[in-house]
Design an enzyme around this catalytic site. Structure first.
Site, PDB file in Angstrom:
ATOM      1  N   GLU A  46       0.827  -1.210   0.000  1.00  0.00           N
ATOM      2  CA  GLU A  46       0.000   0.000   0.000  1.00  0.00           C
ATOM      3  C   GLU A  46       0.866   1.266   0.000  1.00  0.00           C
ATOM      4  OE1 GLU A  46      -2.793  -0.572   3.230  1.00  0.00           O
ATOM      5  OE2 GLU A  46      -3.814  -2.165   2.107  1.00  0.00           O
ATOM      6  N   CYS A  55      -2.087  -4.875  -5.401  1.00  0.00           N
ATOM      7  CA  CYS A  55      -2.590  -6.136  -4.847  1.00  0.00           C
ATOM      8  C   CYS A  55      -1.511  -7.222  -4.881  1.00  0.00           C
ATOM      9  CB  CYS A  55      -3.798  -6.617  -5.647  1.00  0.00           C
ATOM     10  SG  CYS A  55      -5.308  -5.687  -5.339  1.00  0.00           S
ATOM     11  N   GLU A  57      -1.851 -10.268  -5.917  1.00  0.00           N
ATOM     12  CA  GLU A  57      -1.869 -11.020  -7.177  1.00  0.00           C
ATOM     13  C   GLU A  57      -1.052 -10.296  -8.238  1.00  0.00           C
ATOM     14  OE1 GLU A  57      -4.377 -10.107  -5.248  1.00  0.00           O
ATOM     15  OE2 GLU A  57      -6.152 -11.336  -5.538  1.00  0.00           O
TER      16      GLU A  57
HETATM   17  N1  THU Z   1      -6.057  -6.800  -1.908  1.00  0.00           N
HETATM   18  C1  THU Z   1      -5.258  -7.676  -2.558  1.00  0.00           C
HETATM   19  O1  THU Z   1      -4.029  -7.673  -2.378  1.00  0.00           O
HETATM   20  N2  THU Z   1      -5.821  -8.561  -3.403  1.00  0.00           N
HETATM   21  C2  THU Z   1      -7.165  -8.649  -3.632  1.00  0.00           C
HETATM   22  O2  THU Z   1      -7.584  -9.390  -4.518  1.00  0.00           O
HETATM   23  C3  THU Z   1      -8.087  -7.898  -2.794  1.00  0.00           C
HETATM   24  C4  THU Z   1      -7.499  -6.740  -2.088  1.00  0.00           C
HETATM   25  C5  THU Z   1      -5.451  -5.796  -1.027  1.00  0.00           C
HETATM   26  C6  THU Z   1      -5.499  -4.401  -1.562  1.00  0.00           C
HETATM   27  C7  THU Z   1      -5.387  -3.591  -0.285  1.00  0.00           C
HETATM   28  O3  THU Z   1      -4.018  -3.439   0.027  1.00  0.00           O
HETATM   29  C8  THU Z   1      -6.035  -4.469   0.759  1.00  0.00           C
HETATM   30  O4  THU Z   1      -6.109  -5.767   0.209  1.00  0.00           O
HETATM   31  C9  THU Z   1      -7.433  -4.014   1.170  1.00  0.00           C
HETATM   32  O5  THU Z   1      -8.235  -3.850   0.070  1.00  0.00           O
END
Ligand code: THU
Length: 133
Positions: A46, A55, A57
């Site tokens: 983040e 994310c 993925e």
């Molecule tokens: N997040 C992911 O890393 N992958 C996902 O598929 C869903 C959301 C992360 C993004 C953010 O840092 C945190 O989860 C909350 O949304």
């Protein structure tokens, strides 16, 4: 060597331990096995400028592409703590996964409980956008 679903989930859990999720407090880890049995991992990263966050993925897919991987055989995504259930890939990551998936690709979603769910990309992203060039 074949990597079991449990091994893949464990790799995603280890990756999740490195998540930089200072703002949401929601740690996610992802682990990919490609066509050649190679393992790639990623975690969410983040940023104080919220939209710049990545994310898990996306990080794992970037690692795969960097190393020459072409197709996702299996991807495990681990996040959340049981309520409202396992962290399935967000909408954008479904599109990212689709780019490197086919009908045999398995997407595993897992949280802190002992159960996990398996999906195909068609289940997660029906009628997904494709660009045939
Ligand atoms: N997040 C992911 O890393 N992958 C996902 O598929 C869903 C959301 C992360 C993004 C953010 O840092 C945190 O989860 C909350 O949304």
């Amino acid at each position: 060597m074949t990597i079991s679903d449990q091994d893949l989930i464990n790799a995603a859990k280890d990756a999740r331990d490195n998540a930089y999720c200072h703002y949401s407090g929601f740690a996610v880890g992802a682990a990919i096995i490609d066509d050649n049995g190679h393992l790639y991992v990623g975690c969410n990263v983040e940023n104080a400028a919220y939209p710049l966050g990545n994310c898990a993925e996306a990080a794992a897919i970037a690692a795969m592409v960097l190393e020459g991987g072409k197709r996702i055989d299996r991807i495990a995504v681990v996040g959340g703590s049981g309520d409202p259930g396992p962290c399935t890939p967000c909408g954008g990551c479904r599109q990212r996964i689709q780019e490197f998936a086919d009908e045999n690709t398995v997407i595993i979603a897992m949280d802190d409980s002992k159960d996990w769910q398996r999906y195909s990309i068609a289940e997660l992203l029906p009628a997904g956008f494709h660009l045939d060039l």
